[in-house]
Design an enzyme around this catalytic site. Structure first.
Site, mmCIF file in Angstrom:
data_model
loop_
_atom_site.group_PDB
_atom_site.id
_atom_site.type_symbol
_atom_site.label_atom_id
_atom_site.label_comp_id
_atom_site.label_asym_id
_atom_site.label_seq_id
_atom_site.Cartn_x
_atom_site.Cartn_y
_atom_site.Cartn_z
ATOM 1 N N ASP A 16 -2.681 -2.946 0.137
ATOM 2 C CA ASP A 16 -2.454 -1.750 1.178
ATOM 3 C C ASP A 16 -4.702 -1.907 1.744
ATOM 4 O O ASP A 16 -4.831 -1.831 2.058
ATOM 5 C CB ASP A 16 -3.403 -0.246 0.699
ATOM 6 N N ASN A 159 9.761 11.652 0.386
ATOM 7 C CA ASN A 159 8.843 11.903 -1.046
ATOM 8 C C ASN A 159 7.284 12.262 0.328
ATOM 9 O O ASN A 159 6.091 12.707 0.212
ATOM 10 C CB ASN A 159 8.311 10.622 -1.446
ATOM 11 N N GLU A 196 4.798 5.869 4.868
ATOM 12 C CA GLU A 196 3.344 6.085 4.771
ATOM 13 C C GLU A 196 3.116 4.670 5.012
ATOM 14 O O GLU A 196 3.316 4.090 6.352
ATOM 15 C CB GLU A 196 3.550 6.271 3.433
ATOM 16 N N HIS A 260 2.601 -1.977 4.478
ATOM 17 C CA HIS A 260 0.721 -1.442 4.117
ATOM 18 C C HIS A 260 0.416 -1.602 5.334
ATOM 19 O O HIS A 260 -0.973 -2.794 4.283
ATOM 20 C CB HIS A 260 1.256 -0.489 2.843
ATOM 21 N N ARG A 293 0.497 -8.026 -5.247
ATOM 22 C CA ARG A 293 1.339 -7.508 -4.294
ATOM 23 C C ARG A 293 -0.202 -8.178 -3.287
ATOM 24 O O ARG A 293 -1.299 -7.030 -3.487
ATOM 25 C CB ARG A 293 1.449 -6.165 -4.010
#
Length: 320
Positions: A16, A159, A196, A260, A293
């Site tokens: 992120d 979600n 998101e 992200h 990640r």
């Protein structure tokens, strides 16, 4: 002129990622850490220098209460002379009705140096629905300050959806939120129905929102919304949505689940996509707790219609 190519991965085990290019020319980096327990900032006089910059911890999770677990997706912004960190936190790692219990929070630093300055907790960003919410970002457009985030609406399957509202100050909404997108296309609902991680970039005559969709494994990918710069961006009907993802897994390059993202500009004025991805698809257990990640950088292009062209995630070019 050839596009700049960055070391890939750029920073290991940082998901992120968000990079802020400040008015003093320095670059600031913040991201989720694998332990989900703290907020740390890096600074460098050059974009590439962030990879070796020493992180400074500026805040740690509480021992109990609403900010005591799963500190996710921080972003660093400079607004009206002060520094702000937006992040999501939960009271525990407990899942209720299939969802974590995150809400969105803000820290403020009025000192010039956000690494050494004092950070104050400004509390939670309240929205009309008290539900799972995360991945907030801030941007200004046409002289107004906006908050853009992901949240669960109990009346809508899935979600999280993407919402936009004007702000009266950096921790308070001014207008009623409007929903810009919900997970409904086939590539947005694999594993989980998710929209998101939004990020904003402006082009010649359009404003764009990239966002991430589906589960956080190899199905994670980036979609695109856009509206005319002169339009009322709080009117959902002004926004258009790409029918296909604009950045996704590339198995031949061994890049899985890119997503992200945020955007920055390098020293040459090139627009740079900042994102995370793994270099393998075989994950043991919950992908959320797989630490690999890695943050990656990629310069992007613009087509003749003024649309961003993210291309494909390039293969690793350095050893991890």
């Amino acid at each position: 002129m050839s596009k700049t190519v960055y070391p890939n991965p750029f920073i290991t085990q940082r998901a992120d990622p968000h990079i802020w290019r400040h008015t003093d020319g320095h670059y600031y980096f913040i991201a989720s850490v694998p332990e989900y327990d703290r907020l740390e900032i890096r600074r460098s006089a050059t974009l590439e220098g962030l990879a070796e910059a020493r992180p400074r911890v500026v805040w740690r999770k509480h021992g109990g209460g609403p900010m005591s677990a799963l500190i996710w997706a921080p972003e660093l912004h400079y607004i009206n002379g002060n520094w702000y960190i937006y992040f999501a936190a939960a009271p525990s790692e407990k899942i209720v009705n299939g969802l974590f219990q995150h809400r969105m929070f803000v820290l403020e630093c009025s000192d010039a140096d956000p690494l050494s300055g004092k950070w104050q907790e400004k509390g939670r960003v309240a929205t009309p629905i008290d539900s799972f919410s995360l991945d907030a970002t801030h941007f200004t457009h046409a002289g107004k300050s906006y908050y853009l985030w992901a949240q669960k609406d109990p009346a809508i399957d899935g979600n999280s959806n993407l919402y936009l509202a004007e702000m009266s100050n950096p921790w308070t909404l001014k207008s009623a939120p409007v929903m810009l997108s919900k997970p409904e296309l086939p590539w947005e609902i694999i594993g989980f129905k998710v929209n998101e991680g939004p990020s904003v970039i402006e082009g010649y005559d359009k404003i764009f929102i990239t966002y991430s969709a589906s589960a956080t494994d190899e199905n994670y990918c980036i979609g695109l919304l856009w509206a005319d710069l002169e339009s009322d961006i709080t009117d959902p009907s002004q926004w258009h949505k790409s029918e296909k993802p604009v950045f996704r897994t590339h198995a031949d390059n061994r890049q899985f689940g890119p997503g992200h993202n945020s955007f920055t500009q390098n020293e040459k004025g090139e627009d740079v996509l900042v994102y995370h991805a793994r270099n393998y698809a075989e994950i043991e257990g919950d992908p959320l707790y797989d630490p690999n990640r890695h943050t990656r950088l990629k310069t992007i292009d613009w087509d003749d219609d003024g649309m961003p062209v993210l291309g494909e995630p390039p293969a690793d070019n350095r050893e991890i």
